[in-house]
Motif scaffolding. Sequence first.
Motif, PDB file in Angstrom:
ATOM      1  N   VAL A 130      66.495  60.459  22.067  1.00 43.49           N
ATOM      2  CA  VAL A 130      67.023  59.672  21.834  1.00 43.49           C
ATOM      3  C   VAL A 130      68.139  58.840  22.779  1.00 43.49           C
ATOM      4  O   VAL A 130      68.180  57.109  23.267  1.00 43.49           O
ATOM      5  CB  VAL A 130      68.905  60.313  20.660  1.00 43.49           C
ATOM      6  N   LEU A 131      68.197  59.401  23.781  1.00 40.71           N
ATOM      7  CA  LEU A 131      68.852  58.888  25.099  1.00 40.71           C
ATOM      8  C   LEU A 131      68.061  57.603  25.651  1.00 40.71           C
ATOM      9  O   LEU A 131      67.836  57.099  26.253  1.00 40.71           O
ATOM     10  CB  LEU A 131      69.214  59.880  26.059  1.00 40.71           C
ATOM     11  N   ILE A 132      66.637  58.525  26.195  1.00 35.55           N
ATOM     12  CA  ILE A 132      65.163  57.736  27.028  1.00 35.55           C
ATOM     13  C   ILE A 132      65.098  56.609  26.061  1.00 35.55           C
ATOM     14  O   ILE A 132      65.082  55.308  25.795  1.00 35.55           O
ATOM     15  CB  ILE A 132      63.749  58.758  26.804  1.00 35.55           C
ATOM     16  N   GLY A 133      65.338  57.045  24.459  1.00 31.91           N
ATOM     17  CA  GLY A 133      64.302  55.726  23.793  1.00 31.91           C
ATOM     18  C   GLY A 133      65.417  54.318  24.308  1.00 31.91           C
ATOM     19  O   GLY A 133      65.097  53.135  24.035  1.00 31.91           O
ATOM     20  N   THR A 134      66.474  54.692  23.779  1.00 28.07           N
ATOM     21  CA  THR A 134      67.575  53.509  23.631  1.00 28.07           C
ATOM     22  C   THR A 134      67.174  53.103  25.223  1.00 28.07           C
ATOM     23  O   THR A 134      67.974  51.539  24.942  1.00 28.07           O
ATOM     24  CB  THR A 134      68.831  54.500  23.532  1.00 28.07           C
ATOM     25  N   GLY A 135      67.795  54.175  26.573  1.00 28.46           N
ATOM     26  CA  GLY A 135      67.035  53.248  27.665  1.00 28.46           C
ATOM     27  C   GLY A 135      66.146  52.581  27.881  1.00 28.46           C
ATOM     28  O   GLY A 135      66.503  51.058  27.946  1.00 28.46           O
ATOM     29  N   ILE A 136      65.037  52.324  26.972  1.00 23.16           N
ATOM     30  CA  ILE A 136      64.119  51.968  27.183  1.00 23.16           C
ATOM     31  C   ILE A 136      63.860  50.111  26.867  1.00 23.16           C
ATOM     32  O   ILE A 136      63.700  49.498  26.883  1.00 23.16           O
ATOM     33  CB  ILE A 136      62.875  52.267  26.394  1.00 23.16           C
ATOM     34  N   SER A 137      64.735  50.231  25.482  1.00 22.91           N
ATOM     35  CA  SER A 137      64.760  49.322  24.396  1.00 22.91           C
ATOM     36  C   SER A 137      65.578  48.555  25.024  1.00 22.91           C
ATOM     37  O   SER A 137      65.754  47.478  24.625  1.00 22.91           O
ATOM     38  CB  SER A 137      64.835  49.943  22.633  1.00 22.91           C
ATOM     39  N   LEU A 138      66.728  48.650  25.863  1.00 28.48           N
ATOM     40  CA  LEU A 138      67.633  47.737  26.862  1.00 28.48           C
ATOM     41  C   LEU A 138      66.763  47.496  27.745  1.00 28.48           C
ATOM     42  O   LEU A 138      67.764  46.165  27.905  1.00 28.48           O
ATOM     43  CB  LEU A 138      68.722  49.180  26.837  1.00 28.48           C
ATOM     44  N   VAL A 139      66.083  47.657  28.328  1.00 26.69           N
ATOM     45  CA  VAL A 139      65.865  47.903  29.750  1.00 26.69           C
ATOM     46  C   VAL A 139      64.831  46.428  29.454  1.00 26.69           C
ATOM     47  O   VAL A 139      64.049  45.611  30.088  1.00 26.69           O
ATOM     48  CB  VAL A 139      65.331  48.308  30.816  1.00 26.69           C
ATOM     49  N   GLN A 140      63.713  46.361  28.973  1.00 28.27           N
ATOM     50  CA  GLN A 140      62.537  45.788  27.932  1.00 28.27           C
ATOM     51  C   GLN A 140      62.811  44.534  27.990  1.00 28.27           C
ATOM     52  O   GLN A 140      63.398  43.985  27.348  1.00 28.27           O
ATOM     53  CB  GLN A 140      61.673  47.080  27.017  1.00 28.27           C
ATOM     54  N   VAL A 141      61.913  43.577  28.084  1.00 30.95           N
ATOM     55  CA  VAL A 141      61.808  42.193  27.727  1.00 30.95           C
ATOM     56  C   VAL A 141      61.186  42.290  26.871  1.00 30.95           C
ATOM     57  O   VAL A 141      61.080  40.831  25.944  1.00 30.95           O
ATOM     58  CB  VAL A 141      61.881  41.499  29.249  1.00 30.95           C
ATOM     59  N   ASP A 142      59.510  42.668  26.698  1.00 29.12           N
ATOM     60  CA  ASP A 142      58.917  42.352  25.898  1.00 29.12           C
ATOM     61  C   ASP A 142      59.604  42.607  24.070  1.00 29.12           C
ATOM     62  O   ASP A 142      59.731  44.149  23.830  1.00 29.12           O
ATOM     63  CB  ASP A 142      57.225  43.288  26.339  1.00 29.12           C
ATOM     64  N   TYR A 143      59.402  42.121  23.105  1.00 25.18           N
ATOM     65  CA  TYR A 143      60.033  42.383  21.984  1.00 25.18           C
ATOM     66  C   TYR A 143      59.752  43.820  20.757  1.00 25.18           C
ATOM     67  O   TYR A 143      60.120  44.584  20.629  1.00 25.18           O
ATOM     68  CB  TYR A 143      59.923  41.521  20.848  1.00 25.18           C
ATOM     69  N   LYS A 144      57.888  43.924  21.481  1.00 23.15           N
ATOM     70  CA  LYS A 144      57.018  44.696  20.788  1.00 23.15           C
ATOM     71  C   LYS A 144      57.803  46.279  22.050  1.00 23.15           C
ATOM     72  O   LYS A 144      57.208  47.650  20.928  1.00 23.15           O
ATOM     73  CB  LYS A 144      56.112  45.091  20.846  1.00 23.15           C
ATOM     74  N   ARG A 145      58.215  46.208  22.613  1.00 21.36           N
ATOM     75  CA  ARG A 145      58.304  47.587  23.335  1.00 21.36           C
ATOM     76  C   ARG A 145      59.760  48.064  23.224  1.00 21.36           C
ATOM     77  O   ARG A 145      60.382  48.695  23.539  1.00 21.36           O
ATOM     78  CB  ARG A 145      57.981  47.290  25.014  1.00 21.36           C
ATOM     79  N   GLN A 146      60.381  46.468  22.681  1.00 21.92           N
ATOM     80  CA  GLN A 146      61.804  46.986  22.794  1.00 21.92           C
ATOM     81  C   GLN A 146      62.073  47.355  21.520  1.00 21.92           C
ATOM     82  O   GLN A 146      62.795  48.809  21.025  1.00 21.92           O
ATOM     83  CB  GLN A 146      62.762  45.313  22.078  1.00 21.92           C
ATOM     84  N   LEU A 147      61.183  47.224  20.328  1.00 25.00           N
ATOM     85  CA  LEU A 147      60.690  47.765  19.096  1.00 25.00           C
ATOM     86  C   LEU A 147      60.265  49.303  19.452  1.00 25.00           C
ATOM     87  O   LEU A 147      61.054  50.339  18.659  1.00 25.00           O
ATOM     88  CB  LEU A 147      59.868  47.861  17.765  1.00 25.00           C
ATOM     89  N   VAL A 148      59.342  49.711  19.895  1.00 21.36           N
ATOM     90  CA  VAL A 148      58.516  50.574  20.561  1.00 21.36           C
ATOM     91  C   VAL A 148      60.656  52.049  21.407  1.00 21.36           C
ATOM     92  O   VAL A 148      60.170  52.815  20.403  1.00 21.36           O
ATOM     93  CB  VAL A 148      57.611  50.933  21.500  1.00 21.36           C
ATOM     94  N   GLY A 149      61.252  51.545  22.318  1.00 15.34           N
ATOM     95  CA  GLY A 149      62.090  52.140  22.413  1.00 15.34           C
ATOM     96  C   GLY A 149      63.138  52.586  20.799  1.00 15.34           C
ATOM     97  O   GLY A 149      63.617  53.452  21.441  1.00 15.34           O
ATOM     98  N   SER A 150      63.170  51.214  20.045  1.00 14.20           N
ATOM     99  CA  SER A 150      64.123  51.444  19.640  1.00 14.20           C
ATOM    100  C   SER A 150      63.923  52.836  18.459  1.00 14.20           C
ATOM    101  O   SER A 150      64.133  53.785  17.777  1.00 14.20           O
ATOM    102  CB  SER A 150      64.288  50.475  18.589  1.00 14.20           C
TER     103      SER A 150
END
Length: 509
Positions: free
Chosen positions: A277-297
Amino acid sequence: MLFSLSLSSLLNIFYCVLVISGLSGLLFLYPRIPLRYVNIHIGIVSLPPLVALFALINTKAKGIFGPWHLDSIAWLLAFFVLFLGLIIQRFSVRYLMGDHSYRKYFILFTFTTGAASLAWLSDDLRLMAICWGVTLIGLISLIRLNRGWKVAHEAATISGRLFALSWIAIVLAIIWLSHVTGQWQLSSALKDGSLAHLDSWEKTGINLLLILGVMIPAAQWPFQRWLLESVVAPTPVSAIMHAGLVNAGGIVLTRFSPIFNGDIAQIILLILASISVLIGTGISLVQVDYKRQLVGSTIAQMGFMLIQCALGAYSAAIFHLVFHGLFKATLFLQAGSLVPRLEKSTHGRKNISYSWTVVGYILAILVGASFWLKDMGNGYQLISALIIGWSLSVSWKQLVAFGEGSIDRIAGLLFLGGFTILYLIIHNYLYGWLPVNVYHGNQLSMAILIFIICFLFVCSIIGRWVVQHRSSVYFTVIYLWLVRLGEAQPKAVESHPNYLKFLSQGGNK
């Protein structure tokens, strides 16, 4: 009369429409069939979810029939998977037009969603394993749809290796359980009399295999790499992966809940899912690519879903995976319509009402606490209280505290109140309708629940502090680490996709 159909008749109709859908996809592979036949295929594909929906609302369509376990959850999941598949295939008619593998895509998609629906309807453990294996093979083939693109091939290879490990782990758990209990039927193997043959170490071993088997498709740490690499797949394929495949963990643990309850494996799953949960939230916050934001989410949401399973709140996990699937599929299918816009940042508004923000926090605490006080010893009730309280605080801040003037705030209050009432009505209806009480077993102690809540709360405070001190060394280190964690491997990235040269050849070949 239609409403007097027996369970066997409904099953036969369901089999027939699934077979017809598969044959329609195979027919579309024939080059002489015109491309406009795809519209007929979509109409045929709409039949299985309609039958599943009818079986879902028909009380006579429930029970164990041969190798099938046909309860409300089974029909709900079958309808959910097939309905999502129908929507995504309809979206793909124009989206993938001109792709070299246009025809192959629809047959692969039809077989994949059909196999997934049969997996969750199965009561025979062997049939369940076979159908789930076919589903994983179909998804790998969809990722590798553009064979001329080396990046897609690399992503499919990584996903295939991890999927194979996941499938083997689940198969070993099934064989172990069947060997000890002497039963291949899931409903029989999970009865108290059958489970009494299991020693504590055997129960723990089976549960650890199940955890390994569900964490990989759910893209949980440290197995999140395959989902990060798979963003190169076509957007419709990403939609079915994020909306369907990753949810399998909650379904498997719900089906195996009688053996999974009251074991140390719950603690292990709880820790790994919390980290995810913590890692996924962090990835979604720092990525600028839309699909990678969704991956983190997705990583974070699936981590929270597995936390619900670890806490024994299986009904909450089922609700979560259904609503998350619908929400995430919508986000992916709308990805192409995103256009950069210059908008005012809410952080820059001068009229933010901090008093209204405080009122929102107090209201969220009161609502969550009152919901929990209805049954303080129930882990499901505690998780539901957290969801309601947290969602209310975030929504209040966006709709009311950030409102520009009295009209905006009044509109926000009305919308928020109406949505809260609607959520409670839907939640109570589904909770009473689905046979979720069967899956409520021994839940974790309240002390462990409070510890996990405090752990997530402390991590949230630390994260907020780091964000507010962006010039610190800690912020830089954490930011760069999350960026690196959310990036694909160099060989899975290509600046100019070679497969684009096939687009001019059309979809007939």
